[in-house]
Design an enzyme around this catalytic site. Structure first.
Site, PDB file in Angstrom:
ATOM      1  N   GLN A  69      -7.608  -1.871  -1.534  1.00  0.00           N
ATOM      2  CA  GLN A  69      -8.636  -2.916  -1.569  1.00  0.00           C
ATOM      3  C   GLN A  69      -9.716  -2.738  -0.503  1.00  0.00           C
ATOM      4  O   GLN A  69     -10.894  -2.893  -0.778  1.00  0.00           O
ATOM      5  CB  GLN A  69      -7.947  -4.262  -1.402  1.00  0.00           C
ATOM      6  CG  GLN A  69      -8.715  -5.414  -1.936  1.00  0.00           C
ATOM      7  CD  GLN A  69      -7.823  -6.647  -2.021  1.00  0.00           C
ATOM      8  OE1 GLN A  69      -7.289  -7.112  -1.022  1.00  0.00           O
ATOM      9  NE2 GLN A  69      -7.649  -7.163  -3.214  1.00  0.00           N
ATOM     10  N   PHE A  70      -9.302  -2.433   0.700  1.00  0.00           N
ATOM     11  CA  PHE A  70     -10.231  -2.121   1.788  1.00  0.00           C
ATOM     12  C   PHE A  70      -9.698  -0.898   2.527  1.00  0.00           C
ATOM     13  O   PHE A  70      -8.481  -0.781   2.730  1.00  0.00           O
ATOM     14  CB  PHE A  70     -10.359  -3.295   2.775  1.00  0.00           C
ATOM     15  CG  PHE A  70     -11.148  -4.453   2.228  1.00  0.00           C
ATOM     16  CD1 PHE A  70     -12.530  -4.516   2.395  1.00  0.00           C
ATOM     17  CD2 PHE A  70     -10.520  -5.466   1.527  1.00  0.00           C
ATOM     18  CE1 PHE A  70     -13.258  -5.575   1.876  1.00  0.00           C
ATOM     19  CE2 PHE A  70     -11.248  -6.533   1.006  1.00  0.00           C
ATOM     20  CZ  PHE A  70     -12.627  -6.585   1.173  1.00  0.00           C
ATOM     21  N   ALA A  71     -10.602  -0.020   2.924  1.00  0.00           N
ATOM     22  CA  ALA A  71     -10.186   1.190   3.642  1.00  0.00           C
ATOM     23  C   ALA A  71      -9.355   0.837   4.867  1.00  0.00           C
ATOM     24  O   ALA A  71      -8.456   1.576   5.261  1.00  0.00           O
ATOM     25  CB  ALA A  71     -11.411   1.985   4.071  1.00  0.00           C
ATOM     26  N   ASP A  72      -9.654  -0.320   5.443  1.00  0.00           N
ATOM     27  CA  ASP A  72      -8.946  -0.792   6.630  1.00  0.00           C
ATOM     28  C   ASP A  72      -7.451  -0.954   6.356  1.00  0.00           C
ATOM     29  O   ASP A  72      -6.645  -0.943   7.273  1.00  0.00           O
ATOM     30  CB  ASP A  72      -9.523  -2.149   7.054  1.00  0.00           C
ATOM     31  CG  ASP A  72     -11.040  -2.153   7.012  1.00  0.00           C
ATOM     32  OD1 ASP A  72     -11.662  -2.169   8.070  1.00  0.00           O
ATOM     33  OD2 ASP A  72     -11.609  -2.119   5.887  1.00  0.00           O
ATOM     34  N   PHE A  73      -7.085  -1.159   5.091  1.00  0.00           N
ATOM     35  CA  PHE A  73      -5.681  -1.425   4.755  1.00  0.00           C
ATOM     36  C   PHE A  73      -4.940  -0.167   4.308  1.00  0.00           C
ATOM     37  O   PHE A  73      -3.827  -0.234   3.782  1.00  0.00           O
ATOM     38  CB  PHE A  73      -5.579  -2.479   3.633  1.00  0.00           C
ATOM     39  CG  PHE A  73      -6.299  -3.767   3.924  1.00  0.00           C
ATOM     40  CD1 PHE A  73      -6.549  -4.156   5.235  1.00  0.00           C
ATOM     41  CD2 PHE A  73      -6.719  -4.589   2.891  1.00  0.00           C
ATOM     42  CE1 PHE A  73      -7.226  -5.342   5.511  1.00  0.00           C
ATOM     43  CE2 PHE A  73      -7.391  -5.782   3.154  1.00  0.00           C
ATOM     44  CZ  PHE A  73      -7.645  -6.162   4.465  1.00  0.00           C
ATOM     45  N   ILE A  74      -5.532   0.982   4.499  1.00  0.00           N
ATOM     46  CA  ILE A  74      -4.910   2.205   3.980  1.00  0.00           C
ATOM     47  C   ILE A  74      -3.837   2.750   4.921  1.00  0.00           C
ATOM     48  O   ILE A  74      -3.026   3.582   4.528  1.00  0.00           O
ATOM     49  CB  ILE A  74      -5.984   3.283   3.685  1.00  0.00           C
ATOM     50  CG1 ILE A  74      -5.468   4.242   2.613  1.00  0.00           C
ATOM     51  CG2 ILE A  74      -6.418   4.009   4.953  1.00  0.00           C
ATOM     52  CD1 ILE A  74      -6.528   5.134   2.018  1.00  0.00           C
TER      53      ILE A  74
ATOM     54  N   HIS B 276     -12.581  -5.232   7.764  1.00  0.00           N
ATOM     55  CA  HIS B 276     -13.147  -5.129   6.410  1.00  0.00           C
ATOM     56  C   HIS B 276     -14.405  -4.280   6.406  1.00  0.00           C
ATOM     57  O   HIS B 276     -15.219  -4.380   5.497  1.00  0.00           O
ATOM     58  CB  HIS B 276     -13.458  -6.518   5.839  1.00  0.00           C
ATOM     59  CG  HIS B 276     -12.237  -7.329   5.563  1.00  0.00           C
ATOM     60  ND1 HIS B 276     -11.561  -8.018   6.531  1.00  0.00           N
ATOM     61  CD2 HIS B 276     -11.538  -7.553   4.411  1.00  0.00           C
ATOM     62  CE1 HIS B 276     -10.516  -8.639   6.007  1.00  0.00           C
ATOM     63  NE2 HIS B 276     -10.481  -8.369   4.716  1.00  0.00           N
TER      64      HIS B 276
ATOM     65  N   PRO C 105      -0.893   1.759   6.026  1.00  0.00           N
ATOM     66  CA  PRO C 105       0.512   1.851   5.614  1.00  0.00           C
ATOM     67  C   PRO C 105       0.770   3.006   4.637  1.00  0.00           C
ATOM     68  O   PRO C 105       1.855   3.570   4.623  1.00  0.00           O
ATOM     69  CB  PRO C 105       0.781   0.497   4.935  1.00  0.00           C
ATOM     70  CG  PRO C 105      -0.256  -0.411   5.478  1.00  0.00           C
ATOM     71  CD  PRO C 105      -1.468   0.448   5.707  1.00  0.00           C
TER      72      PRO C 105
ATOM     73  N   GLU D 152       0.820  -1.221   0.000  1.00  0.00           N
ATOM     74  CA  GLU D 152       0.000   0.000   0.000  1.00  0.00           C
ATOM     75  C   GLU D 152       0.853   1.270   0.000  1.00  0.00           C
ATOM     76  O   GLU D 152       0.430   2.291  -0.528  1.00  0.00           O
ATOM     77  CB  GLU D 152      -0.949   0.012   1.205  1.00  0.00           C
ATOM     78  CG  GLU D 152      -2.149  -0.914   1.064  1.00  0.00           C
ATOM     79  CD  GLU D 152      -1.862  -2.339   1.495  1.00  0.00           C
ATOM     80  OE1 GLU D 152      -0.704  -2.628   1.867  1.00  0.00           O
ATOM     81  OE2 GLU D 152      -2.791  -3.172   1.468  1.00  0.00           O
TER      82      GLU D 152
END
Lengths: 343, 327
Positions: free
Chosen positions: B82-87, B129, B89, B60
């Protein structure tokens, strides 16, 4: 045969670079050193705010890879790359203006004394989150490849920055896609106050390249000829679509992390040892041995450079700061005005 | 006429913009052969090839920061997280590089790029997610933050984002992907950034919302209508810079306002909207500015009853509206 034979001095052929290149490299080394020392002096005199990040001692690592780049090649530098700014050709008066944060500074006084940027020469500004510019620089290389252009990116960072996750993500991507980028790791042995061996469990930071599938090489970063030749070869490869190279330049900064750092975490002997390997002195000796430089010429060059710096400093010290309301500008493109509060 | 779903509207916008401008390319995880986790990029690889629809490694930081670099040298990147949760980094690159590039170069460089982010709850996605975190970006001038609620707006705003000169974070609420369908015009259209939409006109109270909450507010308004209460519903669409004018005009008209958002109450977008109303429209107000928000807990919980307990809905909104009207 004479009884005493002096060791043969190297000729141009042995050095392996044209006279013009050697002169250019030496001039930029000298200019960088002179300007850098001047900035330190000016800061200590309280002539500009903030702090200053000197690169004295490690000039070859920035001048060497930058010399010979095209204007439309990108420099992704960090905060200690005054040599790259000088060599890429940001006008000296604008470099001084950046440090002084005056109205004629490239960023209109918005960022930091050492965050040089100049769009016409392909230099975008670093962020102080180290290795951040390595990620952006790698993206520039991706952009060049997507557009099928033959431009290259030269990305500078210290050994400490290679500990960052973003650095890993960027070089990993460059390895997958064989991007046109050359990574210059300036290993000056200290990341602020933390020694290199506390930044990574490896001796040579160029070993990291192996994990990304492209060449890594460690060289003497105080040898301007070696640095330039190694980088030029890597740039040539990158331009030809053969992918990235990581070049680790072992070097040393003579002063603290910034001018407010007395650097008392280092031993005096370490500094003295490195001063014996000083990059500018070595380049001078070589130029003199080649018959390309005399003491007189050297003095004249320094005088010219100092004169140019004097003029730039005079211009910048007379230049105004931008109006404070400039703080509202450059947030969005013209379509989205920023709310202006009155207090 | 065929109805287009919210997610098909996104795909259409991407397809049409890539056809229109060869500088546009996409980068993200699983967007190529797989067509994206929710299939937003389905078919794009076949049409535009792997050079313009790039399957990124799990990176990311690079997806965001690499896009910044590509934008600097003339590309128009559309990155997908892919998912806001992974933003998280990529926050460094978004906040320090993307949002500030224009500012810290004195306008020499800018980042004309878009990051698409899939967000939101009410889908049983669990802690990592289901997050909706537009408020993390709301306090970063330099960014444009969009969060559409209709298929028309999704297509039109995404096109505006890709064509614009500024860096955009484009949130797509996954609950809306297949639920929301509408007829879209055949011809090219865009929706202007920075303009809210009045979804329903009303006289008694103003409801301000966006995303899934715009629909929940409409449901509440429909119920209130049956009880003779006329609510005006405003869909912000653009979160940053938000449309003060439209919201303020409505509040001046109704003198009462309830602000609805899915994210946590503390530090949320509606905290600012509410403060601005209180600060500038005090003389117009007949009741306290009120909010209906997600709970002040670390994340949206997983077990269905708890997830629904977390989320604002028509019933909660209706209750708060009645309290405000009774003030």
């Amino acid at each position: 045969m004479p009884a005493t034979k002096k060791a043969a001095k190297p000729g141009l052929k042995q050095v392996g670079l044209p006279e013009e290149t050697l002169r250019g490299l030496y001039y930029n080394l000298l200019k960088t050193r002179t300007l850098d020392e001047r900035f330190r002096k000016l800061f200590r005199q309280g002539r500009f705010a903030g702090t200053y990040f000197s690169a004295v001692g490690q000039e070859a690592t920035t001048v060497g890879p930058t010399y010979g780049l095209r204007d439309d090649d990108i420099l992704a530098s960090s905060h200690r790359e005054i040599g790259a700014a000088v060599t890429k050709g940001i006008p000296l008066v604008n470099i001084v203006a950046q440090v002084y944060a005056r109205a004629n500074s490239p960023d209109k006084g918005k960022t930091h004394p050492c965050h040089y940027s100049w769009r016409d020469k392909g230099v975008f500004t670093p962020a102080s989150t180290l290795a951040g510019q390595t990620v952006v620089g790698t993206g520039c290389a991706m952009g060049f490849k997507l557009q099928k252009k033959d431009n290259v990116v030269v990305a500078f960072f210290g050994e400490g920055a290679t500990a960052r996750g973003g650095w890993h993500e960027a070089v990993n991507y460059a390895g997958i896609h064989k991007l046109p980028i050359v990574y210059i790791c300036q290993n000056n042995l200290w990341a602020e106050s933390v020694p290199a061996h506390m930044q990574a469990g490896i001796e040579n930071f160029s070993d990291r390249a192996k994990a990304y599938g492209f060449p890594g090489i460690t060289i003497d970063g105080n040898d301007i000829v070696l640095v330039h030749k190694t980088a030029a070869e890597a740039i040539k490869r990158a331009r030809a679509g053969e992918g990235p190279t990581l070049i680790e330049c072992k070097t040393y900064r003579y002063y603290g992390h910034s001018e407010i750092d007395p650097a008392d975490y280092r031993r005096e002997e370490e500094i003295e040892e490195w001063k014996k390997k000083d990059t500018v002195t070595r380049a001078e000796r070589m130029m003199m041995d080649l018959g390309l430089l005399t003491d007189q010429q050297r003095e004249a060059m320094i005088e010219d450079i100092n004169h140019e710096i004097d003029e730039a400093v005079n211009i910048c010290e007379k230049e105004k700061y931008v109006e404070p309301e400039e703080a509202y500008n450059d947030v969005y493109s013209k379509y989205f005005p920023v709310r202006r509060d009155e207090y | 006429m065929k109805k287009t779903s919210f997610i098909e509207a996104i795909t259409q916008a991407l397809y049409e913009e890539m056809e229109r401008d060869e500088r546009v390319f996409m980068i993200g995880q699983d967007i190529g052969v797989y067509g994206g986790v929710f299939k937003a990029t389905k078919g794009l690889l076949d049409r535009f090839g792997a050079e313009r629809v790039i399957d990124a490694p799990i990176s990311e930081v690079y997806i965001a920061g690499g896009s910044v670099g590509a934008a600097l040298v003339g590309c128009r990147p559309v990155a997908e997280i892919q998912f806001a949760d992974f933003i998280t980094p990529s926050m460094d690159q978004i906040i320090q590089q993307m949002a500030k590039m224009r500012y810290r170069t004195g306008g020499q460089w800018s980042c004309p790029m878009t990051i698409r982010v899939c967000c939101g709850g009410d889908v049983g996605g669990g802690l990592y997610h289901s997050q909706i975190n537009e408020q993390w970006f709301f306090s970063q001038p330099g960014l444009i933050v969009l969060l559409p609620s209709t298929a028309y707006d999704a297509k039109g705003l995404l096109k505006s984002a890709i064509r614009g000169e500024d860096p955009v974070i484009f949130f797509e609420h996954k609950r809306l992907y297949r639920w929301i369908k509408e007829e879209l015009p055949d011809e090219d259209f865009t929706v202007p950034i920075g303009k809210a939409a009045i979804r329903k006109e009303g006289e008694d109270i103003t409801l301000v919302a966006y995303g899934l909450m715009a629909h929940r507010s409409m449901e509440a308004a429909a119920g209130l209508e049956k009880e003779g209460i006329s609510a005006e519903v405003i869909d912000m669409r653009t979160i940053l810079p938000w449309d003060r004018e439209t919201i303020f005009e409505s509040v001046k008209k109704t003198s009462k306002v309830v602000l609805v958002q899915e994210g946590t109450k503390t530090g949320g977008v509606m905290a600012e909207v509410g403060a601005a109303i209180a600060e500038e429209l005090f003389d117009y107000l007949d009741a306290p500015v009120s909010r209906v928000c997600g709970l002040d807990v670390p994340a949206i919980p997983f077990a269905p009853p708890m997830e629904h307990f977390f989320l604002p809905n028509a019933e909660k909104i209706t209750n708060v509206v009645k309290k405000v009207l009774e003030y």
